[in-house]
Design a protein around this motif. Structure first.
Motif, mmCIF file in Angstrom:
data_model
loop_
_atom_site.group_PDB
_atom_site.id
_atom_site.type_symbol
_atom_site.label_atom_id
_atom_site.label_comp_id
_atom_site.label_asym_id
_atom_site.label_seq_id
_atom_site.Cartn_x
_atom_site.Cartn_y
_atom_site.Cartn_z
ATOM 1 N N LYS A 223 10.198 63.533 107.658
ATOM 2 C CA LYS A 223 11.000 63.920 106.489
ATOM 3 C C LYS A 223 11.827 65.126 106.910
ATOM 4 O O LYS A 223 11.345 66.264 106.887
ATOM 5 C CB LYS A 223 10.102 64.242 105.298
ATOM 6 N N SER A 224 13.048 64.882 107.295
ATOM 7 C CA SER A 224 13.829 65.869 108.035
ATOM 8 C C SER A 224 14.019 67.195 107.311
ATOM 9 O O SER A 224 14.136 68.237 107.946
ATOM 10 C CB SER A 224 15.198 65.281 108.397
ATOM 11 N N GLU A 225 14.044 67.184 105.984
ATOM 12 C CA GLU A 225 14.278 68.419 105.251
ATOM 13 C C GLU A 225 13.002 69.234 105.046
ATOM 14 O O GLU A 225 13.053 70.376 104.571
ATOM 15 C CB GLU A 225 14.913 68.105 103.890
ATOM 16 N N LYS A 226 11.871 68.672 105.422
ATOM 17 C CA LYS A 226 10.585 69.338 105.228
ATOM 18 C C LYS A 226 9.839 69.451 106.557
ATOM 19 O O LYS A 226 10.145 68.753 107.502
ATOM 20 C CB LYS A 226 9.745 68.560 104.202
ATOM 21 N N PRO A 227 8.846 70.354 106.589
ATOM 22 C CA PRO A 227 8.445 71.314 105.569
ATOM 23 C C PRO A 227 9.393 72.510 105.525
ATOM 24 O O PRO A 227 10.163 72.730 106.456
ATOM 25 C CB PRO A 227 7.061 71.746 106.032
ATOM 26 N N TYR A 228 9.311 73.267 104.475
ATOM 27 C CA TYR A 228 10.198 74.414 104.329
ATOM 28 C C TYR A 228 9.674 75.640 105.066
ATOM 29 O O TYR A 228 10.434 76.371 105.691
ATOM 30 C CB TYR A 228 10.374 74.748 102.846
ATOM 31 N N LEU A 229 8.379 75.879 104.981
ATOM 32 C CA LEU A 229 7.795 77.070 105.595
ATOM 33 C C LEU A 229 7.615 76.894 107.100
ATOM 34 O O LEU A 229 7.331 75.793 107.581
ATOM 35 C CB LEU A 229 6.444 77.384 104.959
ATOM 36 N N ASP A 230 7.749 77.996 107.837
ATOM 37 C CA ASP A 230 7.507 77.971 109.280
ATOM 38 C C ASP A 230 6.020 78.020 109.591
ATOM 39 O O ASP A 230 5.582 77.501 110.625
ATOM 40 C CB ASP A 230 8.203 79.169 109.956
ATOM 41 N N GLU A 231 5.263 78.644 108.704
ATOM 42 C CA GLU A 231 3.835 78.833 108.971
ATOM 43 C C GLU A 231 3.054 78.843 107.664
ATOM 44 O O GLU A 231 3.505 79.388 106.656
ATOM 45 C CB GLU A 231 3.609 80.152 109.714
#
Length: 520
Positions: A223-231
């Motif tokens: 899901k290319s737009e996810k995930p939002y967080l790096d960690e």
């Protein structure tokens, strides 16, 4: 007349289990609510970057989806692995790794995978990985859920069929809730309990046993737009008050549960976000029907008439629960509302049945796992109600390890528990009530209940299943090997800058949807 379902071939789907899986579904942590989180202020659109610390009640013990141990493990590894399909907050099944699927006939389901999905080790997901995942799961702790999965036929890299040994009504619920897809190469080259390799939004980078798990963004997530967080960091904090204090001081961005009596004030606060309350977690009494007073049907029915569910909701959950007499709550598509003991508590009816059973004066042991404070409070209500009819109950509170051993050996009269495998009520009633199930801690055996379970589980007509379900509920209430008392309403609370928190009926913590807004 009871609703009748088409007769199917016998299914022996739930004839075994193990202590590890018992711990996963009976000793988990309270789940979140039913809808997306409400932030104290409009956060705008999701943005990339940042990190979040999530405080859970327990610490994971392994990361292998075929060998589930504790809900605390599942909370973490469901962000490392992906399932073929998902379920949303409205109980609708939606695509995930499987782009499409269909039921060909009673015994065959066809699937097409999303093309180009990558595992964390760079391998490309194929139908062969699905076949491998299901086959190894059949002989593992989670095998109880897929024992009717006879084989997986690989058509090509993206297409496969699952062949069943018997029709299976909760097929989609099973795939959405318990079947995580692993990579064969990764499993065979390292210990999957310690080094998980999935297709999920995050990959494991650090694990401090008993304390924290650090997950980092998987850049090739399908899901290319996810995930939002790096960690994302999962931190185990057993005490509700300590978790809340951590949220208040900014140590945590998301916490699992808070002291129930503080929920109303927190919901009104403009300092925190929260999810709306929902009830996915049934609490129940397990009755030992192999020895002691509850070998008597009359005693089990008498106990039903004594139970004050309103008092349990108020005392054990500070009102953050709903009264329950079945496995699912009233927002579930299968909810029946059946309660043949409507009007309880009725001490006179309870007394008459205990007198008829001839067990008045016999001692009762109520077994409580110390891991959940609600258990002891429910036990106190039950103890008081039993005293009204001349029954002396002793509450024994023990550690989780002793608790499960005593459940298996049936060293109790009443045991307090809750059950997380409740996406489809067939999972709950089959696992707890089928005569040969490894989860049948009551020891109760009934060919009539088994036949009703078979009809309910092996029908693939969902409308027919829903029509039959009230009869199943009534049959189990009549025999009462176990008694549902409440469905807990719980909520996730978040910092004012964390968006995207939500909950779904599988009780997942979907960290791929979380994101951080800039602090004001």
């Amino acid at each position: 007349m009871p609703n009748q379902l088409p007769r199917r071939r016998p299914v022996n789907a739930l004839a075994f289990a193990c202590t590890a899986l018992v711990m996963a579904i009976l000793a988990g942590c309270a789940p979140a609510s039913t809808t997306n989180s409400a932030a104290p202020a409009e956060l705008g659109d999701p943005v990339q970057g940042g990190s979040a610390t999530l405080a859970t009640q327990g610490a994971p013990v392994n990361m292998d989806p075929a060998e589930a141990q504790l809900y605390a493990s599942i909370q973490v590894y469901q962000n490392i692995f992906s399932t073929l399909i998902n379920v949303d907050e409205n109980f609708e099944f939606v695509s995930n790794l499987a782009e499409s699927w269909q039921q060909d006939d009673d015994l065959t389901w066809s699937f097409t995978l999303v093309e180009g999905v990558k595992f964390h080790n760079g391998e490309t997901l194929t139908a062969g990985d699905v076949a491998f995942s299901i086959e190894r799961m059949r002989t593992a702790a989670q095998g109880v859920f897929v024992s009717v999965f006879e084989s997986v036929e690989v058509i090509d890299d993206l297409n496969f069929k699952i062949h069943l040994s018997a029709p299976y009504g909760p097929m989609e619920a099973t795939l959405a809730s318990v079947v995580g897809i692993v990579n064969q190469k990764a499993v065979e080259s390292s210990d999957p309990k310690e080094k998980p390799v999935g297709t999920g939004p995050y990959k494991l980078t650090k694990w401090v046993k008993g304390s924290t798990v650090t997950l980092t963004r998987f850049d090739d997530y399908f899901k290319s737009e996810k995930p939002y967080l790096d960690e994302v960091v999962f931190e185990a904090v057993p005490d509700d008050s300590v978790r809340l204090a951590g949220l208040q001081t900014g140590q945590f961005d998301w916490i699992q549960t808070v002291p129930a009596q503080q929920i109303p004030e927190l919901v009104k606060s403009s300092k925190f976000g929260h999810t709306d309350a929902g009830a996915y977690l049934p609490y129940l009494l397990i009755l030992n029907t192999t020895s002691g007073p509850f070998t008597s049907l009359e005693a089990r029915q008498g106990l039903n008439w004594l139970i004050d569910r309103e008092q349990i909701v108020d005392l054990a959950f500070s009102g953050a629960a709903v009264e329950a007499s079945e496995a699912v709550s009233n927002d579930h598509p299968f909810y029946s509302g059946v309660d043949i003991y409507e009007g309880a508590p009725d001490i006179d009816k309870g007394q008459a049945l205990f007198d008829e059973a001839g067990v008045v004066g016999e001692p009762i042991v109520i077994l409580v796992d110390q891991a959940d404070s609600a258990y002891a409070l429910i036990a106190q209500v039950i103890q008081s109600e039993l005293a009204e009819v001349g029954m002396t109950a002793t509450i024994e509170t023990v550690a989780s390890s002793e608790y499960f051993g005593r459940m298996v050996s049936k060293d109790f009269d009443i045991a307090m528990t809750y059950f997380t495998a409740s996406l489809d009520p067939a999972l709950t009633y089959n696992l707890l009530g089928q005569s040969e199930s490894g989860f049948n801690f009551t020891g109760y055996q009934s060919s009539e209940l088994d036949a009703a379970l078979e009809e309910f589980t092996t029908s693939t007509d969902q409308d027919a299943r829903k029509a039959f379900y009230p009869d199943l509920v009534e049959a189990f209430q009549e025999e009462s090997p176990f008694i549902f008392v409440a469905n807990r309403e719980t909520q996730y609370f978040t910092s004012s800058t964390l968006g995207g928190a939500s909950s779904v009926p599988t009780l997942e913590v979907r960290a791929e949807d979380l994101w951080q807004a800039a602090a004001e």
